[in-house]
Design a protein around this motif. Sequence first.
Motif, short mmCIF file in Angstrom:
data_model
loop_
_atom_site.label_atom_id
_atom_site.label_comp_id
_atom_site.label_asym_id
_atom_site.label_seq_id
_atom_site.Cartn_x
_atom_site.Cartn_y
_atom_site.Cartn_z
N THR A 92 0.84 -1.20 0.00
CA THR A 92 0.00 0.00 0.00
C THR A 92 0.88 1.25 0.00
O THR A 92 2.07 1.18 0.32
N LEU A 155 -0.18 5.72 -5.48
CA LEU A 155 -1.38 5.26 -6.17
C LEU A 155 -1.77 3.89 -5.62
O LEU A 155 -1.00 2.94 -5.72
N GLU A 158 -5.52 -0.83 -6.26
CA GLU A 158 -6.82 -0.99 -6.94
C GLU A 158 -7.09 0.12 -7.95
O GLU A 158 -8.02 0.00 -8.76
N ASN A 159 -6.30 1.18 -7.93
CA ASN A 159 -6.49 2.27 -8.89
C ASN A 159 -5.57 2.16 -10.11
O ASN A 159 -5.64 2.99 -11.01
N ILE A 160 -4.72 1.16 -10.11
CA ILE A 160 -3.83 0.94 -11.26
C ILE A 160 -4.58 0.14 -12.32
O ILE A 160 -5.27 -0.85 -12.00
N LYS A 161 -4.48 0.54 -13.56
CA LYS A 161 -5.19 -0.13 -14.65
C LYS A 161 -4.31 -1.23 -15.23
O LYS A 161 -3.22 -0.97 -15.75
#
Length: 212
Positions: A92, A155, A158-161
């Motif tokens: 995290t 970042l 879960e926000n990484i594509k």
Amino acid sequence: MKYIIEHMEAGFSEWVTLEYAQIIRDIGHENLILTSLPKNTAESDIPALLKKLGLQWTTEPIDKINVVFPELKPLAERRVCLLDPRAPTGLTPTDADAYDYFVFGGILGDHPPRDRTSELMVKYPNLLINKRLGDKQMTTDTAIRTTQLIVEKQLPFENIKFIDYPEFKFSKHEATEMPFRYILDDNARPILPEGMLELIKKDSEKSLDDLL
């Protein structure tokens, strides 16, 4: 932030060379240390591309890097994070303050996965804390890119594509599916090391020749 790859292979394949080269471009040669190369490794054994990019390497293991690179911050127990697919908790943004080094073991892009990372937890039981990057296998450059986004760019994972197991088409009848997770760029395309798409195509052609 410093990143360590515990090199657990005999030499440098084309695949690994391209991955390591891209990692250096992404994070800077001063922030990457390659450890545990075979004891008989000489400067002449390092691929020319990696030497040109300034690769830092040693045949010594992780816990001896301060002997080889005395300018680096001393390794401290539980201040070194091993990225381990089987770790109980995920990495995290708050981990940026908890660790000085991030370690990547084996070749994270092995398929099928070999649990070689766990060897490092056994080898350095008091030094390492393990965290995971999701539940899918990544190539080494993807794993470091993901770690950098989380701890340096703050970042959340879960926000990484991502895209899982993308298929690369080279012609109407020729395509290769890669069994790994990749980060998507701003154009929704998998981020690959420079030259990797050409290498994938070349390897797929070799495989076809083997079948014929």
